[in-house]
Structure formats: structure tokens, C-alpha cells
Design an enzyme around this catalytic site. Structure first.
Site: not given
Length: 328
Positions: A136, A191, A35, A15, A275
Site C-alpha cells: 500500500g 506501480k 544479517r 522499511w 534499490l
């Protein structure tokens, strides 16, 4: 007001990489922080984040960096790390940020242990920053490839949200601005839990009718929770609420749906893999709802399964055995 020519992106997962490309397509100079110096060197050499988002070229305006100061020096910073490490990373950023720098949470969750939303975490850990939230219906791969996407950017200062939204928008990435920060955060957090439930339904092969009922009744839970915490109705029925629920509960491209799908198929809570924020959010969401007297049976069932208090089949049976009532 700043035109936000320089954008920092903290977190070089899928993302974060997608949002870095978004900002670069909008004409911004982007510092994409990881990192891991080895990952940064690899991204710089290959012009691709092979670990986080393979097969997608980094836009020319994206500069990978392992120096957090470079990202923090930008005019706005997108915080694209998992919800449960938001506090730690915000704390690292705090002494590096200029006062008033927008720090935009791009995670969808609630902090375990504190039941804090991400903008509250930012406010506590980086008090000089201006907390905002971007949320969104958006899959990283779609966004990175330049497929049409619309999201919501919310901040308490509506004019600031409007200006930053304009700075990040392009012909393929449309941002609606809002001042309903809490409503946008609630949609994103709730959600994910409901998407796990949708995945369980699919994994148990309960049929399309059950899936539709789950989504509709789940949205009713999201609305009840939102009203109890002061969200605006239009926000809950908008992109960051209903829109994101439709996307995330719609299939295995969603990490939370895929998590629930595996859980439904095996009856065991998946370990490892990508995740799924909803797995961490469920307990906090249910506890917060109980504290306000909000009934959320689907989310409570997900939490009970994840904590081992109920089996998958036991949770389904309990939901179907609930007393008959008027639809609301």
C-alpha cells in the site's frame, strides 16, 4: 487463534525498521533481524538504525538480533527484504519456522527468471509457512515517524488476515484486510515500473499534463494486467493499486520515481544508489503481460529503455506515435 504478541521482522533496512516500530507501537514484542552483527550491536547501543533509517529512534519494544532463529520463533514474521532475494531468505527461514506461521511478504516485485510473485516464492521456499502480503501507499520515513498511513494486508485465509491486521494496527497505522492476494501483489509490482516512467517524464521536463496522462494511462495498464491475472477490481482501485501508484509516481521521495528522474535527466540507466524494485520487475511484468495478450505500452517502453533497446527520447516518440484509439 494467536493474538500475535511476538512479531519477527526479517530485514533491517528502512522499511523493515519502520514496520518494526509499527508492530512495537501496537504493543507487540518485536525481533528485528539483520544479517550483520555489527549493525545489530550498533542498533542495540544507539536505539537507532543509523544505516537503514537514520534519525528515527527504535521503539522500546524492538529488540535487534543477528540470530535468525529468534525472529523465526515469533508468532508471525514480516519478510522485509528485496524481491530478488526473497527466495533465498525464505529458504533460510523454512527449517526454523513452526508449521502455519504467517510469513508476510513486504516487498513489491516479481522474481526475475521465474516470473513468480512473492507469495508463490514463499510457498515454494518455505512450504510450511502461510504466505501473506502487506502493501500500500507508504514511505518508510512517514511510517516510522508515526504519520497517518493506511495499507492492505492480504492472505488466502481472510480471518487470519483480519486477526493479524488487528494485531499490527494502531492510531497512526491502519491495515485493511483482504483475501485478494494476487490483486495486492499486482498493484505493488506494476506501480513500481510505472513510477519509473513518471520519473522519466519529470526528468525530461515534459510537463504536468504529460505526468497526469502517464499516471492515468499507466493505471489503465495496471488494471488490464490485474484483470488478466484474476485480481478483484476493488483491489486495483484501492490502497495497494491506485493508492500506491499515486504515491510512488508523485515525487522523488519514491525510489522508483527518483530512479526514473535520474534516467530522464541523463539518458543513462543509474548505477548504484538506493534499490528501485521496478528496474528488476519491468522485464518480468512485460513478459507476463505478453503471455496473456495484455497490452502494456508504457511498461514495455520502460523495459526497452532499461535493456538498452530504446533511448529515452525514442521511447517517448514511440508512445506518442501509437495509433489513435478509444479510451479504455
Amino acid at each position: 487463534m494467536s493474538a500475535f504478541d511476538r512479531i519477527g521482522v526479517v530485514g533491517a533496512g528502512a522499511w523493515g525498521t519502520a514496520l518494526a516500530n509499527v508492530a512495537a507501537r501496537a504493543g507487540r514484542a518485536v525481533k528485528l533481524w539483520s544479517r550483520d552483527p555489527a549493525q545489530v550491536a550498533e542498533m542495540a547501543a544507539r536505539r537507532e538504525n543509523a544505516r537503514g533509517l537514520p534519525g528515527i529512534a527504535l521503539e522500546a519494544g524492538v529488540t535487534p538480533t543477528a540470530d535468525l532463529r529468534e525472529a523465526a520463533a515469533c508468532e508471525a514474521v514480516l519478510l522485509v527484504v528485496p524481491a530478488q532475494v526473497c527466495r533465498a531468505v525464505s529458504g533460510e527461514l523454512a527449517p526454523l519456522l513452526a508449521a502455519g506461521t504467517p510469513l508476510v511478504s513486504c516487498a513489491k516485485g516479481i522474481e526475475r527468471g521465474t516470473a513468480a510473485f512473492m507469495t508463490d516464492v514463499i510457498r515454494a521456499a518455505a512450504p510450511a509457512a502461510r504466505p501473506m502480503v502487506l502493501s500500500g501507499p507508504s514511505f518508510a520515513d512517514d511510517v516510522a515517524r508515526g504519520l497517518p498511513t493506511a495499507v492492505t494486508l492480504a492472505g488466502e485465509d481472510g480471518a487470519l488476515a483480519e486477526t493479524l491486521a488487528a494485531a499490527l494496527g494502531s492510531s497512526t497505522f491502519r491495515l485493511y484486510h483482504s483475501s485478494d492476494v494476487r490483486g495486492v501483489e499486482i498493484g505493488g509490482a506494476a506501480k513500481n515500473v510505472l513510477a519509473i516512467a513518471a520519473g522519466i517524464v519529470a526528468g525530461r521536463r515534459l510537463g504536468a499534463s504529460a505526468g497526469a496522462a502517464l499516471t492515468a494511462r499507466g493505471f489503465a495498464e495496471l488494471q488490464r494486467f490485474g484483470r488478466a491475472f484474476g485480481a478483484q477490481p476493488d483491489t486495483l482501485t484501492g490502497l495497494s493499486g491506485l493508492g500506491d501508484l499515486i504515491l510512488t509516481a508523485g515525487g522523488p521521495q519514491s525510489r522508483n520515481f527518483a530512479f526514473g528522474l535520474a534516467l530522464g535527466q541523463t539518458g543513462e540507466v543509474p548505477q548504484g544508489g538506493k534499490l528501485a524494485e521496478g528496474a528488476f520487475t519491468a522485464s518480468a511484468l512485460v513478459a507476463m503481460a505478453a503471455g496473456r495478450g495484455v497490452e502494456m505500452p508504457i511498461c514495455a517502453a520502460v523495459d526497452a529503455v532499461l535493456s538498452g533497446r530504446l533511448s529515452v527520447d525514442g521511447a517517448i516518440e514511440a508512445l506518442m506515435a501509437r495509433p489513435q484509439r478509444a479510451e479504455a
